[in-house]
Structure formats: C-alpha cells, structure tokens
Design a protein around this motif. Structure first.
Motif, PDB file in Angstrom:
ATOM      1  N   ASP A  55       0.777  -1.229   0.000  1.00 13.11           N
ATOM      2  CA  ASP A  55       0.000   0.000   0.000  1.00 13.11           C
ATOM      3  C   ASP A  55       0.812   1.285   0.000  1.00 13.11           C
ATOM      4  O   ASP A  55       0.229   2.372  -0.101  1.00 13.11           O
ATOM      5  CB  ASP A  55      -0.964   0.020   1.193  1.00 13.11           C
ATOM      6  CG  ASP A  55      -0.260  -0.100   2.530  1.00 13.11           C
ATOM      7  OD1 ASP A  55      -0.880   0.249   3.551  1.00 13.11           O
ATOM      8  OD2 ASP A  55       0.904  -0.540   2.565  1.00 13.11           O
ATOM      9  N   ILE A  56       2.127   1.196   0.113  1.00 21.75           N
ATOM     10  CA  ILE A  56       2.964   2.392   0.102  1.00 21.75           C
ATOM     11  C   ILE A  56       3.600   2.497  -1.267  1.00 21.75           C
ATOM     12  O   ILE A  56       4.511   1.734  -1.599  1.00 21.75           O
ATOM     13  CB  ILE A  56       4.031   2.348   1.200  1.00 21.75           C
ATOM     14  CG1 ILE A  56       3.374   2.168   2.572  1.00 21.75           C
ATOM     15  CG2 ILE A  56       4.873   3.625   1.180  1.00 21.75           C
ATOM     16  CD1 ILE A  56       4.356   1.950   3.700  1.00 21.75           C
ATOM     17  N   THR A  57       3.114   3.431  -2.058  1.00 25.51           N
ATOM     18  CA  THR A  57       3.549   3.530  -3.448  1.00 25.51           C
ATOM     19  C   THR A  57       4.045   4.923  -3.789  1.00 25.51           C
ATOM     20  O   THR A  57       3.683   5.911  -3.153  1.00 25.51           O
ATOM     21  CB  THR A  57       2.415   3.167  -4.416  1.00 25.51           C
ATOM     22  OG1 THR A  57       1.300   4.035  -4.191  1.00 25.51           O
ATOM     23  CG2 THR A  57       1.975   1.725  -4.214  1.00 25.51           C
ATOM     24  N   TYR A  58       4.882   4.968  -4.809  1.00 21.79           N
ATOM     25  CA  TYR A  58       5.383   6.213  -5.368  1.00 21.79           C
ATOM     26  C   TYR A  58       5.280   6.119  -6.885  1.00 21.79           C
ATOM     27  O   TYR A  58       5.552   5.061  -7.470  1.00 21.79           O
ATOM     28  CB  TYR A  58       6.844   6.446  -4.968  1.00 21.79           C
ATOM     29  CG  TYR A  58       7.556   7.431  -5.863  1.00 21.79           C
ATOM     30  CD1 TYR A  58       7.453   8.803  -5.638  1.00 21.79           C
ATOM     31  CD2 TYR A  58       8.308   6.995  -6.949  1.00 21.79           C
ATOM     32  CE1 TYR A  58       8.085   9.710  -6.467  1.00 21.79           C
ATOM     33  CE2 TYR A  58       8.945   7.897  -7.789  1.00 21.79           C
ATOM     34  CZ  TYR A  58       8.828   9.253  -7.541  1.00 21.79           C
ATOM     35  OH  TYR A  58       9.458  10.148  -8.372  1.00 21.79           O
ATOM     36  N   TYR A  59       4.908   7.232  -7.509  1.00 23.13           N
ATOM     37  CA  TYR A  59       4.862   7.299  -8.961  1.00 23.13           C
ATOM     38  C   TYR A  59       5.522   8.580  -9.445  1.00 23.13           C
ATOM     39  O   TYR A  59       5.350   9.642  -8.843  1.00 23.13           O
ATOM     40  CB  TYR A  59       3.424   7.285  -9.480  1.00 23.13           C
ATOM     41  CG  TYR A  59       2.676   6.010  -9.209  1.00 23.13           C
ATOM     42  CD1 TYR A  59       2.808   4.917 -10.064  1.00 23.13           C
ATOM     43  CD2 TYR A  59       1.840   5.890  -8.109  1.00 23.13           C
ATOM     44  CE1 TYR A  59       2.121   3.739  -9.823  1.00 23.13           C
ATOM     45  CE2 TYR A  59       1.151   4.718  -7.858  1.00 23.13           C
ATOM     46  CZ  TYR A  59       1.294   3.645  -8.723  1.00 23.13           C
ATOM     47  OH  TYR A  59       0.607   2.477  -8.479  1.00 23.13           O
TER      48      TYR A  59
END
Length: 118
Positions: A55-59
């Motif tokens: 659930d911890i995302t970066y884009y």
C-alpha cells in the motif's frame, strides 16, 4: 544474492496497455522495496514507480494516473500495469529490489524493452 527476472515488454500502439512482471529469487528479505525505473535513449534513468508492502507507493509525475504498481508477496513478484501508453514511454524498463535493512545494496534486472509506436 538476489536475482530479478522481468517479462512483458514488447511493441504496442499508442494508447494501448502492457503489463510488466518481475520475479525476485534468492535471499529475499521480507521487508523490502521493489519498483521500476526506465531509461530512454539520450535520457537519464528515471524511477517510474516503487512499492513497499502492498500500500505504500510512489509514482513519477509523468506516469501518474496511467501506470499502477502492485505486488504479490507470496510470489516475490511485482507488476507494472501500463495504460494509455505514449511514444515517450518508450524505454528499457528495469526492475529493482532493495531490502530495507542497513548496508544492503540495490539489485537490478537485465531490463525489458518497451516500445510504443505512434
């Protein structure tokens, strides 16, 4: 050691979709960050997306709203679902693994080519 094997690259039309997969094997630390970067000809390598847990995302700004990163922890596999592909997405895409533990180095896959035609 950690080995990363990517799959799913290829040639697609602009506006199309593609899903990349990367499976990690070897000495996998349970708490890790996986992700994707890309490098186009004449450009610096760019981090596209990363994920910790589920659930911890970066884009990167360039792909927000079009790409989705996900993972299957049981399989040590990370996916990159790419939609609305543009010619500027053309690049070699590399999978990355990093154990979130002091002293650990990044591991990289061999890369998979994604080509988006106009």
């Amino acid at each position: 050691q950690v080995q990363l094997v990517e799959s799913g690259g290829g040639l697609v039309q602009a506006g199309g979709s593609l899903r990349l997969s990367c499976t990690a094997s070897g000495r996998i630390f349970s708490i890790n960050r996986m992700g994707w970067s890309r490098q186009a000809p004449g450009k610096q390598r760019e981090t596209v997306a990363t994920i910790i847990r589920t659930d911890i995302t970066y884009y990167a700004d360039s792909v927000k709203g079009r790409f989705t990163i996900s993972r299957d922890n049981a399989k040590n596999t990370v996916y990159l679902q790419m939609t609305g592909l543009k010619p500027e997405d053309t690049a070699v895409y590399y999978c990355n693994y990093h154990a979130l533990r002091s002293g650990e180095s990044d591991y990289w896959g061999q890369g998979t080519q994604v080509t988006v035609s106009s």
